[in-house]
Design an enzyme around this catalytic site. Structure first.
Site, PDB file in Angstrom:
ATOM      1  N   HIS A 213       5.608 -36.001 -26.094  1.00 13.71           N
ATOM      2  CA  HIS A 213       6.151 -34.244 -26.262  1.00 13.71           C
ATOM      3  C   HIS A 213       5.017 -33.514 -26.977  1.00 13.71           C
ATOM      4  O   HIS A 213       4.661 -32.465 -26.586  1.00 13.71           O
ATOM      5  CB  HIS A 213       7.379 -34.038 -27.043  1.00 13.71           C
ATOM      6  CG  HIS A 213       8.464 -34.894 -26.355  1.00 13.71           C
ATOM      7  ND1 HIS A 213       9.154 -35.987 -27.135  1.00 13.71           N
ATOM      8  CD2 HIS A 213       9.097 -34.682 -25.275  1.00 13.71           C
ATOM      9  CE1 HIS A 213      10.266 -36.216 -26.354  1.00 13.71           C
ATOM     10  NE2 HIS A 213      10.221 -35.588 -25.100  1.00 13.71           N
TER      11      HIS A 213
ATOM     12  N   GLU B 182       3.478 -36.219 -16.723  1.00 15.34           N
ATOM     13  CA  GLU B 182       3.432 -37.047 -15.306  1.00 15.34           C
ATOM     14  C   GLU B 182       4.079 -38.206 -15.666  1.00 15.34           C
ATOM     15  O   GLU B 182       4.257 -38.949 -14.357  1.00 15.34           O
ATOM     16  CB  GLU B 182       1.916 -37.275 -15.277  1.00 15.34           C
ATOM     17  CG  GLU B 182       1.126 -36.266 -14.544  1.00 15.34           C
ATOM     18  CD  GLU B 182      -0.269 -36.466 -14.422  1.00 15.34           C
ATOM     19  OE1 GLU B 182      -0.830 -37.637 -14.568  1.00 15.34           O
ATOM     20  OE2 GLU B 182      -1.142 -35.494 -13.783  1.00 15.34           O
TER      21      GLU B 182
ATOM     22  N   LEU C 229       5.034 -43.655 -23.578  1.00 14.13           N
ATOM     23  CA  LEU C 229       5.981 -43.054 -24.621  1.00 14.13           C
ATOM     24  C   LEU C 229       7.247 -42.525 -23.891  1.00 14.13           C
ATOM     25  O   LEU C 229       6.949 -41.792 -23.079  1.00 14.13           O
ATOM     26  CB  LEU C 229       5.372 -42.095 -25.653  1.00 14.13           C
ATOM     27  CG  LEU C 229       4.089 -42.816 -26.403  1.00 14.13           C
ATOM     28  CD1 LEU C 229       3.765 -41.589 -27.343  1.00 14.13           C
ATOM     29  CD2 LEU C 229       4.492 -43.765 -27.244  1.00 14.13           C
TER      30      LEU C 229
HETATM   31  P1  AMP Z   1      12.193 -35.676 -22.274  1.00 16.74           P
HETATM   32  O1  AMP Z   1      12.603 -35.294 -23.490  1.00 16.74           O
HETATM   33  O2  AMP Z   1      12.225 -37.145 -22.043  1.00 16.74           O
HETATM   34  O3  AMP Z   1      13.228 -35.174 -21.196  1.00 16.74           O
HETATM   35  O4  AMP Z   1      10.799 -35.121 -21.799  1.00 16.74           O
HETATM   36  C1  AMP Z   1      10.323 -33.762 -22.025  1.00 16.74           C
HETATM   37  C2  AMP Z   1       9.217 -33.655 -21.521  1.00 16.74           C
HETATM   38  O5  AMP Z   1       8.290 -34.460 -21.982  1.00 16.74           O
HETATM   39  C3  AMP Z   1       9.058 -33.796 -19.829  1.00 16.74           C
HETATM   40  O6  AMP Z   1       8.411 -32.944 -18.951  1.00 16.74           O
HETATM   41  C4  AMP Z   1       8.537 -35.371 -19.638  1.00 16.74           C
HETATM   42  O7  AMP Z   1       7.674 -35.681 -18.525  1.00 16.74           O
HETATM   43  C5  AMP Z   1       7.368 -35.362 -21.120  1.00 16.74           C
HETATM   44  N1  AMP Z   1       7.054 -36.523 -21.451  1.00 16.74           N
HETATM   45  C6  AMP Z   1       7.994 -37.544 -21.835  1.00 16.74           C
HETATM   46  N2  AMP Z   1       7.374 -38.662 -22.120  1.00 16.74           N
HETATM   47  C7  AMP Z   1       5.982 -38.521 -22.052  1.00 16.74           C
HETATM   48  C8  AMP Z   1       4.829 -39.171 -22.138  1.00 16.74           C
HETATM   49  N3  AMP Z   1       4.810 -40.487 -22.617  1.00 16.74           N
HETATM   50  N4  AMP Z   1       3.697 -38.375 -21.864  1.00 16.74           N
HETATM   51  C9  AMP Z   1       3.603 -37.226 -21.590  1.00 16.74           C
HETATM   52  N5  AMP Z   1       4.940 -36.611 -21.291  1.00 16.74           N
HETATM   53  C10 AMP Z   1       5.812 -37.271 -21.520  1.00 16.74           C
END
Ligand code: AMP
Length: 271
Positions: free
Chosen positions: A33, A145, A180
């Site tokens: 994030h 991604e 992550l």
């Molecule tokens: P989430 O809180 O899991 O819904 O993720 C929020 C945003 O963070 C989404 O656009 C995800 O794709 C991005 N995201 C989650 N994990 C990663 C990661 N390891 N690397 C890059 N972006 C991430």
């Protein structure tokens, strides 16, 4: 860092700004994030992060119940990062004030990968992203991604409906190369070690793809091998073109996609 607890405070606070970068999250803030936030901070004048666990995108009640939640910890991390101007913490009614059912549907050709295994998931994601975009009105939205299919579908929908641009950001990994994810908080250390070994196996599989005549057969065999070796359930292991997510027969412009379960936690990755 200003905390916005409802839409009226959001509208009031954001009114003066017209170069706004938006990072939507479901909390459980980690370095993945933060990389999105850092990119927004570099490109846009102001950065807003939302934390909203959207119940409508969970196709499984238990997954929703056990999803990591720790708002105070998240806020501390974001504050320390010093790159966030606003944090939006909407309530359910801020997002779903009109009770009309969403008309957003997936095309048949998009019912692949996670859409095939998590019925209704992306309809929920697209609906909430559509609503969040209407509320926040950002110039740019930063997405990872790591959730490649989500990025693909959200970009396709939002960029044709709004002026907003969706910016893709590289996957951030831990020292074992595991992508992550907030869901990693639900895993034991030993699970993460296994996830690291699986990642290395995937790198090897991808390397070997180019020598294969029949990629889908090769991937079927590799899927079985992974399943038996690690005693894991695998939803899919597929090579797809990164532009249109069609099944791919060559390694160029393609990514290897996997979804599997470790300790009942569903993990996805692509490389
Ligand atoms: P989430 O809180 O899991 O819904 O993720 C929020 C945003 O963070 C989404 O656009 C995800 O794709 C991005 N995201 C989650 N994990 C990663 C990661 N390891 N690397 C890059 N972006 C991430």
């Amino acid at each position: 860092m200003k905390i916005l607890l409802n839409n009226s405070s959001l509208f009031e606070s954001l009114r003066p700004f017209n170069d706004l970068g938006f990072v939507p999250t479901m909390g459980g803030i980690h370095k993945g994030h933060l990389s999105l936030i850092n990119k927004s901070n570099k490109i846009c004048k102001k950065t807003i992060v939302s934390i909203f666990i959207n119940p409508k995108q969970f196709n499984n009640k238990k997954d929703l119940m056990t999803y990591p939640r720790n708002i105070q910890k998240d806020l501390n991390i974001l504050k320390k990062n010093k790159k966030v101007d606003f944090v939006y913490l909407p309530k359910f009614k801020d997002i779903y004030k009109d009770k009309k059912k969403s008309k957003i549907r997936l095309l048949k050709k998009d019912k692949i990968l996670c859409a095939k295994f998590r019925k209704g998931h992306f309809e929920g994601v697209l609906d909430v992203m559509n609503k969040l975009t209407r509320i926040v009105k950002p110039q740019k939205i930063f997405m990872g991604e790591k959730d490649f299919q989500q990025l693909y579908l959200v970009k396709k929908l939002l960029e044709q409906k709004y002026k907003t641009r969706v910016i893709s950001c590289k996957t951030i990994r831990d020292k074992n190369k595991v992508a992550l994810s907030s869901r990693n908080f639900l895993l034991k250390k030993s699970n993460l070690v296994i996830a690291g070994i699986i990642y290395k196996k995937l790198v090897n599989i991808k390397k070997n793809i180019k020598n294969q005549k029949h990629i889908s057969n090769f991937l079927k065999i590799k899927k079985k091998e992974l399943k038996n070796k690690f005693k894991i359930k695998i939803d899919y292991l597929e090579l797809r073109n990164k532009k249109d997510l069609k099944t791919s027969k060559k390694i160029n412009n393609s990514r290897l996609f996997i979804a599997y379960y470790l300790n009942n936690v569903r993990l996805i990755d692509n490389l």
